[in-house]
Design an enzyme around this catalytic site. Sequence first.
Site, PDB file in Angstrom:
ATOM      1  N   CYS A 135       0.825  -1.209   0.000  1.00  0.00           N
ATOM      2  CA  CYS A 135       0.000   0.000   0.000  1.00  0.00           C
ATOM      3  C   CYS A 135       0.867   1.270   0.000  1.00  0.00           C
ATOM      4  O   CYS A 135       1.599   1.518  -0.938  1.00  0.00           O
ATOM      5  CB  CYS A 135      -0.977  -0.051   1.171  1.00  0.00           C
ATOM      6  SG  CYS A 135      -2.459   0.949   0.970  1.00  0.00           S
ATOM      7  N   HIS A 136       0.816   2.071   1.062  1.00  0.00           N
ATOM      8  CA  HIS A 136       1.599   3.305   1.152  1.00  0.00           C
ATOM      9  C   HIS A 136       3.025   3.073   1.687  1.00  0.00           C
ATOM     10  O   HIS A 136       3.828   3.994   1.709  1.00  0.00           O
ATOM     11  CB  HIS A 136       0.897   4.314   2.073  1.00  0.00           C
ATOM     12  CG  HIS A 136      -0.359   4.885   1.497  1.00  0.00           C
ATOM     13  ND1 HIS A 136      -1.564   4.213   1.540  1.00  0.00           N
ATOM     14  CD2 HIS A 136      -0.600   6.051   0.865  1.00  0.00           C
ATOM     15  CE1 HIS A 136      -2.501   4.952   0.963  1.00  0.00           C
ATOM     16  NE2 HIS A 136      -1.941   6.070   0.538  1.00  0.00           N
TER      17      HIS A 136
END
Length: 179
Positions: free
Chosen positions: A108-109
């Site tokens: 994800c991030h």
Amino acid sequence: MRIAFLVAPEGVEEIELTDPWKAVLDAGWEARLVSTEPGTVQAYDHLDKAGTHPVDDVLDSSAPSAGDFDALVLPGGVANPDALRVNEEAVAFTRGFFEAGKPVAAICHAPWTLVEADVLRGRTLTSWPSVATDIRNAGGTWVDEEVRVCRQAPATLVTSRKPDDLEAFCKAFVDVFGG
């Protein structure tokens, strides 16, 4: 095998911590929660508070290095990698896995921490779409794929985009870590 999970004191996406954690335990390995502060970390379900998790190891001048572990997992959440990338110990800890040639998995991030560690030049990876420009600016190639394994030396990097990719992410990093 000892697997480090590096997270900030607040902001990790709960399922991006707990599903990979379970995959590590199911593989028969030891999971260790590493953070920048002692105590517990506050996880989130998107923007809502979720569970808390006890910290096993704290990054400071006397605490763990990449040499103490076999691999690294970087869970996402927006606030989590944003806090880690401004912490010198967290960035150095992350970079240490690449320098030692040890595998890393990020979802994800989480690649924001990798951007700051300056380990993406020449690598192909995926992430949450809003991180794509940061990856490109750091010299990486961003792709929109469920899971991407980049075997560029010195360290293999496994990445995924989002919680919906967790099953493929966990399978891929367990395969890579198990070697």
